[in-house]
Design a protein around this motif. Structure first.
Motif, PDB file in Angstrom:
ATOM      1  N   THR A 173      20.656  28.860 -27.349  1.00 35.66           N
ATOM      2  CA  THR A 173      20.144  29.882 -26.444  1.00 35.66           C
ATOM      3  C   THR A 173      21.199  30.157 -25.377  1.00 35.66           C
ATOM      4  O   THR A 173      21.812  29.208 -24.865  1.00 35.66           O
ATOM      5  N   PRO A 174      21.455  31.431 -25.028  1.00 38.00           N
ATOM      6  CA  PRO A 174      22.435  31.724 -23.969  1.00 38.00           C
ATOM      7  C   PRO A 174      22.135  30.926 -22.708  1.00 38.00           C
ATOM      8  O   PRO A 174      20.971  30.795 -22.308  1.00 38.00           O
ATOM      9  N   ILE A 175      23.170  30.407 -22.088  1.00 35.57           N
ATOM     10  CA  ILE A 175      22.988  29.477 -20.966  1.00 35.57           C
ATOM     11  C   ILE A 175      22.240  30.116 -19.805  1.00 35.57           C
ATOM     12  O   ILE A 175      21.471  29.435 -19.109  1.00 35.57           O
ATOM     13  N   GLU A 176      22.437  31.420 -19.595  1.00 34.29           N
ATOM     14  CA  GLU A 176      21.707  32.101 -18.515  1.00 34.29           C
ATOM     15  C   GLU A 176      20.205  32.033 -18.766  1.00 34.29           C
ATOM     16  O   GLU A 176      19.413  31.826 -17.842  1.00 34.29           O
ATOM     17  N   ARG A 177      19.846  32.210 -20.036  1.00 38.48           N
ATOM     18  CA  ARG A 177      18.430  32.138 -20.413  1.00 38.48           C
ATOM     19  C   ARG A 177      17.905  30.711 -20.276  1.00 38.48           C
ATOM     20  O   ARG A 177      16.786  30.493 -19.803  1.00 38.48           O
ATOM     21  N   VAL A 178      18.711  29.733 -20.673  1.00 41.52           N
ATOM     22  CA  VAL A 178      18.298  28.334 -20.565  1.00 41.52           C
ATOM     23  C   VAL A 178      18.056  27.957 -19.106  1.00 41.52           C
ATOM     24  O   VAL A 178      17.092  27.248 -18.785  1.00 41.52           O
ATOM     25  N   ASN A 179      18.915  28.438 -18.220  1.00 44.12           N
ATOM     26  CA  ASN A 179      18.727  28.167 -16.788  1.00 44.12           C
ATOM     27  C   ASN A 179      17.351  28.623 -16.315  1.00 44.12           C
ATOM     28  O   ASN A 179      16.661  27.894 -15.581  1.00 44.12           O
ATOM     29  N   ASP A 180      16.956  29.824 -16.736  1.00 40.67           N
ATOM     30  CA  ASP A 180      15.652  30.360 -16.333  1.00 40.67           C
ATOM     31  C   ASP A 180      14.511  29.595 -16.988  1.00 40.67           C
ATOM     32  O   ASP A 180      13.486  29.302 -16.347  1.00 40.67           O
ATOM     33  N   ILE A 181      14.679  29.285 -18.273  1.00 41.62           N
ATOM     34  CA  ILE A 181      13.638  28.559 -19.015  1.00 41.62           C
ATOM     35  C   ILE A 181      13.375  27.205 -18.368  1.00 41.62           C
ATOM     36  O   ILE A 181      12.226  26.817 -18.124  1.00 41.62           O
ATOM     37  N   VAL A 182      14.443  26.456 -18.097  1.00 45.00           N
ATOM     38  CA  VAL A 182      14.298  25.117 -17.540  1.00 45.00           C
ATOM     39  C   VAL A 182      13.697  25.172 -16.140  1.00 45.00           C
ATOM     40  O   VAL A 182      12.867  24.323 -15.775  1.00 45.00           O
ATOM     41  N   LYS A 183      14.083  26.158 -15.368  1.00 48.07           N
ATOM     42  CA  LYS A 183      13.507  26.319 -14.031  1.00 48.07           C
ATOM     43  C   LYS A 183      11.988  26.470 -14.124  1.00 48.07           C
ATOM     44  O   LYS A 183      11.235  25.836 -13.374  1.00 48.07           O
ATOM     45  N   GLN A 184      11.544  27.291 -15.081  1.00 45.40           N
ATOM     46  CA  GLN A 184      10.110  27.492 -15.270  1.00 45.40           C
ATOM     47  C   GLN A 184       9.432  26.202 -15.727  1.00 45.40           C
ATOM     48  O   GLN A 184       8.346  25.851 -15.255  1.00 45.40           O
ATOM     49  N   PHE A 185      10.075  25.485 -16.655  1.00 43.20           N
ATOM     50  CA  PHE A 185       9.529  24.209 -17.134  1.00 43.20           C
ATOM     51  C   PHE A 185       9.320  23.239 -15.968  1.00 43.20           C
ATOM     52  O   PHE A 185       8.269  22.596 -15.847  1.00 43.20           O
ATOM     53  N   ILE A 186      10.341  23.126 -15.130  1.00 41.95           N
ATOM     54  CA  ILE A 186      10.285  22.160 -14.032  1.00 41.95           C
ATOM     55  C   ILE A 186       9.227  22.553 -13.011  1.00 41.95           C
ATOM     56  O   ILE A 186       8.460  21.703 -12.538  1.00 41.95           O
ATOM     57  N   GLU A 187       9.170  23.829 -12.693  1.00 43.15           N
ATOM     58  CA  GLU A 187       8.177  24.292 -11.721  1.00 43.15           C
ATOM     59  C   GLU A 187       6.754  24.065 -12.232  1.00 43.15           C
ATOM     60  O   GLU A 187       5.831  23.857 -11.436  1.00 43.15           O
ATOM     61  N   SER A 188       6.564  24.090 -13.538  1.00 47.98           N
ATOM     62  CA  SER A 188       5.237  23.879 -14.134  1.00 47.98           C
ATOM     63  C   SER A 188       4.951  22.406 -14.418  1.00 47.98           C
ATOM     64  O   SER A 188       3.918  22.088 -15.012  1.00 47.98           O
ATOM     65  N   GLN A 189       5.868  21.530 -14.037  1.00 46.85           N
ATOM     66  CA  GLN A 189       5.753  20.085 -14.298  1.00 46.85           C
ATOM     67  C   GLN A 189       5.507  19.813 -15.776  1.00 46.85           C
ATOM     68  O   GLN A 189       4.584  19.103 -16.166  1.00 46.85           O
ATOM     69  N   GLU A 190       6.392  20.350 -16.596  1.00 43.23           N
ATOM     70  CA  GLU A 190       6.278  20.177 -18.045  1.00 43.23           C
ATOM     71  C   GLU A 190       7.308  19.209 -18.608  1.00 43.23           C
ATOM     72  O   GLU A 190       7.211  18.805 -19.763  1.00 43.23           O
ATOM     73  N   VAL A 191       8.321  18.850 -17.807  1.00 45.34           N
ATOM     74  CA  VAL A 191       9.387  17.979 -18.299  1.00 45.34           C
ATOM     75  C   VAL A 191       9.190  16.559 -17.762  1.00 45.34           C
ATOM     76  O   VAL A 191       9.091  16.346 -16.558  1.00 45.34           O
ATOM     77  N   PHE A 192       9.149  15.591 -18.689  1.00 41.50           N
ATOM     78  CA  PHE A 192       9.026  14.179 -18.346  1.00 41.50           C
ATOM     79  C   PHE A 192      10.389  13.522 -18.540  1.00 41.50           C
ATOM     80  O   PHE A 192      11.063  13.758 -19.550  1.00 41.50           O
ATOM     81  N   LEU A 193      10.782  12.689 -17.609  1.00 38.69           N
ATOM     82  CA  LEU A 193      12.051  11.971 -17.708  1.00 38.69           C
ATOM     83  C   LEU A 193      11.811  10.466 -17.661  1.00 38.69           C
ATOM     84  O   LEU A 193      10.932   9.992 -16.935  1.00 38.69           O
ATOM     85  N   TRP A 194      12.590   9.722 -18.454  1.00 40.09           N
ATOM     86  CA  TRP A 194      12.569   8.259 -18.375  1.00 40.09           C
ATOM     87  C   TRP A 194      13.813   7.818 -17.621  1.00 40.09           C
ATOM     88  O   TRP A 194      14.926   8.224 -17.941  1.00 40.09           O
ATOM     89  N   GLU A 195      13.594   7.011 -16.601  1.00 40.63           N
ATOM     90  CA  GLU A 195      14.679   6.600 -15.718  1.00 40.63           C
ATOM     91  C   GLU A 195      14.762   5.085 -15.681  1.00 40.63           C
ATOM     92  O   GLU A 195      13.747   4.398 -15.535  1.00 40.63           O
ATOM     93  N   ASN A 196      15.972   4.577 -15.820  1.00 41.57           N
ATOM     94  CA  ASN A 196      16.178   3.130 -15.756  1.00 41.57           C
ATOM     95  C   ASN A 196      17.353   2.829 -14.825  1.00 41.57           C
ATOM     96  O   ASN A 196      18.450   3.359 -15.004  1.00 41.57           O
ATOM     97  N   GLU A 197      17.086   2.004 -13.810  1.00 40.64           N
ATOM     98  CA  GLU A 197      18.093   1.616 -12.819  1.00 40.64           C
ATOM     99  C   GLU A 197      18.773   2.849 -12.212  1.00 40.64           C
ATOM    100  O   GLU A 197      19.999   2.905 -12.067  1.00 40.64           O
ATOM    101  N   GLY A 198      17.945   3.849 -11.888  1.00 33.89           N
ATOM    102  CA  GLY A 198      18.440   5.034 -11.214  1.00 33.89           C
ATOM    103  C   GLY A 198      19.117   6.052 -12.111  1.00 33.89           C
ATOM    104  O   GLY A 198      19.598   7.090 -11.625  1.00 33.89           O
ATOM    105  N   LYS A 199      19.147   5.814 -13.420  1.00 33.68           N
ATOM    106  CA  LYS A 199      19.795   6.735 -14.357  1.00 33.68           C
ATOM    107  C   LYS A 199      18.765   7.310 -15.318  1.00 33.68           C
ATOM    108  O   LYS A 199      17.977   6.574 -15.914  1.00 33.68           O
ATOM    109  N   VAL A 200      18.760   8.635 -15.480  1.00 29.03           N
ATOM    110  CA  VAL A 200      17.866   9.285 -16.429  1.00 29.03           C
ATOM    111  C   VAL A 200      18.436   9.103 -17.832  1.00 29.03           C
ATOM    112  O   VAL A 200      19.602   9.444 -18.087  1.00 29.03           O
ATOM    113  N   VAL A 201      17.624   8.561 -18.746  1.00 29.33           N
ATOM    114  CA  VAL A 201      18.132   8.196 -20.072  1.00 29.33           C
ATOM    115  C   VAL A 201      17.403   8.871 -21.221  1.00 29.33           C
ATOM    116  O   VAL A 201      17.845   8.783 -22.372  1.00 29.33           O
ATOM    117  N   SER A 202      16.288   9.547 -20.953  1.00 27.98           N
ATOM    118  CA  SER A 202      15.560  10.211 -22.034  1.00 27.98           C
ATOM    119  C   SER A 202      14.610  11.244 -21.434  1.00 27.98           C
ATOM    120  O   SER A 202      14.289  11.179 -20.239  1.00 27.98           O
TER     121      SER A 202
END
Length: 282
Positions: A173-202
């Motif tokens: 996907t064009p990076i400009e579009r990905v930037n917008d898509i991810v922004k929407q995902f994050i604002e909607s609390q749709e992305v889960f991250l796994w963090e270990n010792e301060g580093k996001v790993v999954s």
């Protein structure tokens, strides 16, 4: 038979939802995308039903440039229905670049499409569809904890989104579009991250909620963090969180990747159907 095209998503839903709700897990992709269309999240969606009187024989849905999604209701008439669909799509000049559906339906459509148009078919993804009702909490968990992605994680998630597409053999996907898509995902609390010792790993994503279920998608771990159990732990804990709100979770796996299929089964996901994505090229 009659080929009825809908411009109004709510009118289409009146016809389509009673069909897909009967197997809400199996048709979660169709059902979930329809909810997004109703919410105005897609431009120029294609929606159609094949009817015989008041009887629904098949449903079609497409959000360009994504594949046409096909649901066959009366399998006893599958050959006749698919022939009719392909003729109507071509006569009305509807652009179809690929099809996604249950394996037997997509395969039948692709064979007939190739014969009618002369286009070649290409397997894009051989998928297994899995359903989870309860996480097996006895599985070993990797160290760390999950959290929702914030805008501070935006650039990381954008990078991983593109790498996920590479791993899945999808067009980037064009990076400009990905930037917008991810922004929407994050604002909607749709992305889960796994963090270990301060580093996001999954990471994983909540996608396409339906009446009773929700899809887990965009499961990604960077190469340097793989084989440490992070993806399994992220999906297990993320799914557990989603099951607080939904009755079940579903996810698609690449059947050519035995590792991912194995870890999802360990979590408690059960295989319920086979799906296939087939592309067309001249």
């Amino acid at each position: 038979m009659e080929f009825i095209r809908f411009d109004d998503a709510k009118r289409f839903a009146v016809v389509a939802e009673p069909v897909v709700e009967k197997q809400e897990d199996v048709f979660s992709l169709f059902y979930g995308v329809l909810q997004a269309i109703k919410a105005g999240k897609y431009d120029n969606p294609f929606m159609a039903a094949i009817m015989e009187g008041d009887e629904v024989l098949a449903l079609l849905q497409m959000t360009p440039p994504h594949p046409v999604n096909l649901v066959i209701v009366d399998e006893s008439k599958i050959d006749e229905v698919i022939d009719f669909i392909i003729q109507e799509l071509n006569e009305t000049a509807v652009t179809v670049t690929s099809v996604i559906s249950l394996k037997q339906w997509a395969t039948a459509f692709a064979e007939k499409w190739t014969a009618y148009t002369g286009e070649q078919q290409k397997l894009l993804m051989d998928q297994g569809l899995y359903r989870l009702d309860q996480v097996d909490e006895t599985i070993e968990m990797s160290p760390g904890s999950w959290r929702y992605a914030s805008m501070d994680d935006h650039s990381l998630v954008v990078s991983w989104y593109s790498k996920f597409e590479d791993d899945a053999n999808l067009n980037r996907t064009p990076i400009e579009r990905v930037n917008d898509i991810v922004k929407q995902f994050i604002e909607s609390q749709e992305v889960f991250l796994w963090e270990n010792e301060g580093k996001v790993v999954s990471m994983m994503k909540k996608s396409r909620p339906t009446r009773n279920g929700v899809t887990v998608s965009l499961v990604f771990t960077p190469k340097e963090e793989r084989r440490k159990g992070y993806a399994r732990t992220m999906v297990a804990c993320g799914s557990m969180e989603l099951l607080k709100e939904y009755n079940f979770c579903v996810l698609y796996t690449d059947m050519m990747n035995p590792t991912s299929n194995k870890i999802y089964k360990e979590i408690g996901y059960k295989h319920i159907a086979d799906s296939i994505h087939i592309g067309f090229q001249k």
